[in-house]
Design a protein around this motif. Sequence first.
Motif, PDB file in Angstrom:
ATOM      1  N   ASP A 233       0.806  -1.224   0.000  1.00 29.19           N
ATOM      2  CA  ASP A 233       0.000   0.000   0.000  1.00 29.19           C
ATOM      3  C   ASP A 233       0.836   1.271   0.000  1.00 29.19           C
ATOM      4  O   ASP A 233       0.281   2.371   0.037  1.00 29.19           O
ATOM      5  N   ARG A 350      -5.316   0.813  -7.314  1.00 29.86           N
ATOM      6  CA  ARG A 350      -5.721   0.725  -5.910  1.00 29.86           C
ATOM      7  C   ARG A 350      -7.163   1.203  -5.726  1.00 29.86           C
ATOM      8  O   ARG A 350      -7.925   0.629  -4.926  1.00 29.86           O
ATOM      9  N   GLU A 351      -7.560   2.243  -6.461  1.00 34.38           N
ATOM     10  CA  GLU A 351      -8.951   2.695  -6.402  1.00 34.38           C
ATOM     11  C   GLU A 351      -9.899   1.609  -6.914  1.00 34.38           C
ATOM     12  O   GLU A 351     -10.934   1.320  -6.299  1.00 34.38           O
ATOM     13  N   GLN A 353      -9.275  -1.577  -7.063  1.00 33.59           N
ATOM     14  CA  GLN A 353      -9.220  -2.701  -6.129  1.00 33.59           C
ATOM     15  C   GLN A 353     -10.150  -2.469  -4.945  1.00 33.59           C
ATOM     16  O   GLN A 353     -10.882  -3.386  -4.525  1.00 33.59           O
ATOM     17  N   ALA A 354     -10.166  -1.255  -4.424  1.00 31.10           N
ATOM     18  CA  ALA A 354     -11.074  -0.932  -3.317  1.00 31.10           C
ATOM     19  C   ALA A 354     -12.529  -1.055  -3.769  1.00 31.10           C
ATOM     20  O   ALA A 354     -13.395  -1.513  -3.002  1.00 31.10           O
ATOM     21  N   GLN A 357     -13.527  -4.739  -3.762  1.00 37.02           N
ATOM     22  CA  GLN A 357     -13.734  -5.270  -2.418  1.00 37.02           C
ATOM     23  C   GLN A 357     -14.962  -4.672  -1.742  1.00 37.02           C
ATOM     24  O   GLN A 357     -15.645  -5.343  -0.966  1.00 37.02           O
ATOM     25  N   ARG A 358     -15.247  -3.425  -2.066  1.00 39.18           N
ATOM     26  CA  ARG A 358     -16.337  -2.721  -1.390  1.00 39.18           C
ATOM     27  C   ARG A 358     -17.687  -2.986  -2.050  1.00 39.18           C
ATOM     28  O   ARG A 358     -18.715  -3.046  -1.361  1.00 39.18           O
TER      29      ARG A 358
END
Length: 435
Positions: A233, A350-351, A353-354, A357-358
Amino acid sequence: MSFLFIARGRPVIVASLLFVLCRAAVAADTPLTLGEAQQRAVQQSRLLAAKDFSATAASEMALAAGRLPDPVLKFGVDNLPVDGPDRFSLTRDFMTQRRVGLMQELTRGDKLRSRAERFQREAEKSSAEKTATTATIQRDTALAWLYRYYAEAMAAVVADQAAQARLEIQAAEAAYRANRGGQADIIAARSALVAFDDRSSEIGRRVGNATVMLARWIGADAQRPLAGKPDTDSVHLDGATLDTQLGHHPAIAILGKQAEIAAADARLAQANTKADWSVELAFQQRGPAYANMLSLGVSVPLQWDRKNRQDREVSARLAQVEQANAERDDALRAHIAEVRSLLNEWHNNRERQARYQRELIPLAASRSTAELAAYRGGKASLAAVLAARRAEVDARLQALQLEADTARLWAQLNFLFPLDQASRAAPVSMHKDSK
């Protein structure tokens, strides 16, 4: 019987062997961390040893280049008659001389220093290449480690879904026997299992290839199980100071050393504009009736066309200095742009990926749960359940693939420098003018 005999006769040796074997078995089962893999890759690299040998060779050449050339020992016969009564006689003619001499080139001190400096810059370039190679080994080892880690994670997801598919086959067969379903549901469930098995085979190929890639760097340790993944991260780079951080990137440092080598060549060419003299001392022996002779001479090269020879060489070397500096500056600009692009892609991944998951994975899981509940209540077909299950698997695999891509970007960014230099990149300005 032989083992019992050895055990009675050599109890200490047997105990030592058992201890070594136990330690080897424990080491084989110890999870392999990313840091340990990188450390072993650096320790086992023969390419780094080659760079050390290259630097040693250049350093030795620097010492040799700073010394005067070897003296020249000369032998000869002067004025030997070739006809008449004294032909081929070494003693009867007064002009015949047997000569032995010693000549030494007196190379200027600044030229010797320039020659030595040139090889010293070569040694420094080899050291810079070793640093760059270390960073490359650590980066490629991290990429191989992460490739295997995520391939195994995908294999686990597919294996879990294949187990669920087997349960769905049993449920479809039970429903068929109870006249609550048709053969089409059984066939669909079996087709889903075959699809999962096929995907498992494809991912198994990835795991095998990833292990081979990792073994290229660390050998047999690549067979060990992997530890948990590192924290991906954060990276050592700061977008606000990226220009100065990358100024000492190993690849840029190599180009900087190449520019220094070109500058050393230019200084050597400048030193060559002044000729080196040679001194010769010779002893001439004549016949017994004549006196022996001693000669002393000085040789001076005549640089009669200096503007078209020595001066041209100096101009060429200076042009090469400018070429090396320009190539370094351009490489630095290109590297900065490439790293900024990687940083942008890493942040974007990363955005995404979030978001997976969200939102996406929970929605796919909720759909599977809802379709399964509807199927159990007789309000949905097994085909709908299988479609929802495939969609959930695809979402999980896509999330893992995105996470793997993000981790690989992290490795490319985090290991631009060797681990011991990652936080010590000093600021440097781009070349503006050469003198």
